[in-house]
Design a protein around this motif. Structure first.
Motif, PDB file in Angstrom:
ATOM      1  N   LEU A   1      82.276  27.506  21.638  1.00  0.00           N
ATOM      2  CA  LEU A   1      83.530  27.914  22.266  1.00  0.00           C
ATOM      3  C   LEU A   1      83.283  29.032  23.276  1.00  0.00           C
ATOM      4  O   LEU A   1      83.905  29.082  24.346  1.00  0.00           O
ATOM      5  CB  LEU A   1      84.534  28.364  21.211  1.00  0.00           C
TER       6      LEU A   1
ATOM      7  N   ARG B   1      93.143  29.200  26.441  1.00  0.00           N
ATOM      8  CA  ARG B   1      93.228  28.388  25.233  1.00  0.00           C
ATOM      9  C   ARG B   1      91.994  28.614  24.342  1.00  0.00           C
ATOM     10  O   ARG B   1      92.105  28.757  23.124  1.00  0.00           O
ATOM     11  CB  ARG B   1      93.329  26.909  25.580  1.00  0.00           C
ATOM     12  N   LEU B   2      90.821  28.640  24.965  1.00  0.00           N
ATOM     13  CA  LEU B   2      89.585  28.841  24.220  1.00  0.00           C
ATOM     14  C   LEU B   2      89.501  30.268  23.661  1.00  0.00           C
ATOM     15  O   LEU B   2      89.084  30.479  22.522  1.00  0.00           O
ATOM     16  CB  LEU B   2      88.391  28.557  25.138  1.00  0.00           C
TER      17      LEU B   2
ATOM     18  N   ASP C   1      91.998  32.192  22.909  1.00  0.00           N
ATOM     19  CA  ASP C   1      92.953  32.305  21.803  1.00  0.00           C
ATOM     20  C   ASP C   1      92.385  31.702  20.516  1.00  0.00           C
ATOM     21  O   ASP C   1      92.591  32.241  19.414  1.00  0.00           O
ATOM     22  CB  ASP C   1      94.268  31.599  22.167  1.00  0.00           C
ATOM     23  N   ARG C   2      91.659  30.604  20.655  1.00  0.00           N
ATOM     24  CA  ARG C   2      91.062  29.975  19.478  1.00  0.00           C
ATOM     25  C   ARG C   2      89.968  30.875  18.890  1.00  0.00           C
ATOM     26  O   ARG C   2      89.886  31.044  17.662  1.00  0.00           O
ATOM     27  CB  ARG C   2      90.482  28.601  19.844  1.00  0.00           C
TER      28      ARG C   2
ATOM     29  N   ALA D   1      91.593  33.592  17.022  1.00  0.00           N
ATOM     30  CA  ALA D   1      92.108  33.097  15.742  1.00  0.00           C
ATOM     31  C   ALA D   1      90.995  32.964  14.704  1.00  0.00           C
ATOM     32  O   ALA D   1      91.240  33.089  13.491  1.00  0.00           O
ATOM     33  CB  ALA D   1      92.801  31.753  15.941  1.00  0.00           C
ATOM     34  N   LEU D   2      89.772  32.715  15.168  1.00  0.00           N
ATOM     35  CA  LEU D   2      88.628  32.597  14.267  1.00  0.00           C
ATOM     36  C   LEU D   2      88.033  33.965  13.918  1.00  0.00           C
ATOM     37  O   LEU D   2      87.058  34.048  13.170  1.00  0.00           O
ATOM     38  CB  LEU D   2      87.547  31.717  14.908  1.00  0.00           C
TER      39      LEU D   2
ATOM     40  N   GLU E   1      87.457  19.293  13.668  1.00  0.00           N
ATOM     41  CA  GLU E   1      88.758  19.524  14.301  1.00  0.00           C
ATOM     42  C   GLU E   1      89.339  20.847  13.819  1.00  0.00           C
ATOM     43  O   GLU E   1      89.058  21.271  12.698  1.00  0.00           O
ATOM     44  CB  GLU E   1      89.706  18.365  13.987  1.00  0.00           C
ATOM     45  N   PRO E   2      90.134  21.552  14.621  1.00  0.00           N
ATOM     46  CA  PRO E   2      90.651  21.157  15.937  1.00  0.00           C
ATOM     47  C   PRO E   2      89.746  21.559  17.101  1.00  0.00           C
ATOM     48  O   PRO E   2      90.097  21.343  18.246  1.00  0.00           O
ATOM     49  CB  PRO E   2      91.966  21.941  16.015  1.00  0.00           C
ATOM     50  N   ASP E   3      88.563  22.112  16.796  1.00  0.00           N
ATOM     51  CA  ASP E   3      87.712  22.636  17.858  1.00  0.00           C
ATOM     52  C   ASP E   3      87.146  21.532  18.752  1.00  0.00           C
ATOM     53  O   ASP E   3      87.053  21.699  19.973  1.00  0.00           O
ATOM     54  CB  ASP E   3      86.587  23.473  17.252  1.00  0.00           C
TER      55      ASP E   3
ATOM     56  N   LEU F   1      89.843  20.473  21.129  1.00  0.00           N
ATOM     57  CA  LEU F   1      90.103  21.500  22.141  1.00  0.00           C
ATOM     58  C   LEU F   1      89.055  21.459  23.238  1.00  0.00           C
ATOM     59  O   LEU F   1      89.394  21.441  24.433  1.00  0.00           O
ATOM     60  CB  LEU F   1      90.112  22.881  21.474  1.00  0.00           C
TER      61      LEU F   1
END
Length: 211
Positions: free
Chosen positions: A10, A53-54, A56-57, A60-61, A115-117, A120
């Motif tokens: 990511l 978007r990336l 934010d992911r 979140a991780l 998923e969901p990576d 994405l």
């Protein structure tokens, strides 16, 4: 699938998207008319939206985006610094050839994600507006002056050589990424690069350039 491997990939894609936005905005100055200049700036905005978007992911991780991107700054920046376009034709050829082979490299790795990576990353890479725009520009340039094909083909070969060199560097330095493309416990780097080269050859032929 380790959390580190997910964050590594990511981070690689996020940095690529951020840098793509910067490049497009900068390359717009070489556009031959206002229509093309506007098109590049609009696509630059889309790239930064993909970056968000990336990022934010990653957040979140529990991984700061800048931390995940840091290992890739030097190799990715080195590629772009060594392949600075001098004119509009080189801008669009770099977008079509160089960016595409980088995306192919990431897709090979992303298939191993859960998923969901996975969704994405593949969704971000699926945005082909820039590639489609660049391909149309190359075809138009070649149609207007067939001699352009030879010059752009040489430029494309340089781009691919530099891209594969830096991809090899990333693969060597980030074991977490290469583990994602392992088959039966073995990483087939020649096979991976062979698939990238095959896709590149077909891409070149599609716009009238020689491999």
């Amino acid at each position: 699938m380790s959390a580190l491997a997910v964050a590594d990939l990511l981070g690689l894609v996020a940095f690529g998207e951020m840098l793509a936005s910067e490049r497009m905005a900068g390359d717009a100055r070489l556009a031959p008319d206002l229509r093309r200049r506007v098109a590049l700036n609009e696509m630059a905005a889309a790239e930064i939206a993909n970056y968000r978007r990336l990022a934010d992911r990653l957040t979140a991780l529990g991984v700061p985006p800048e931390e995940a991107m840091a290992p890739y700054v030097e190799p990715v920046q080195a590629y772009h610094d060594s392949t600075e376009p001098r004119n509009w034709a080189e801008v669009v050829t770099k977008a079509y050839v160089g960016d595409a082979i980088s995306d192919d490299f990431v897709r090979e790795i992303a298939d191993a994600l859960g998923e969901p990576d996975r969704a994405l990353v593949l969704d971000v890479l699926h945005d082909s507006r820039y590639a489609d725009f660049a391909a149309a520009e190359i075809r138009e340039a070649v149609a207007e002056d067939p001699r352009v094909a030879g010059r752009l083909s040489m430029w494309a070969r340089r781009l691919v050589g530099e891209a594969l060199s830096q991809a090899g560097r990333v693969a060597a330095e980030r074991a977490t990424l290469t583990a994602l493309v392992a088959r039966d416990g073995r990483v087939d780097v020649p096979g991976l690069f062979g698939r990238l080269t095959t896709a590149h050859t077909a891409r070149m032929a599609a716009v009238g350039l020689n491999n």
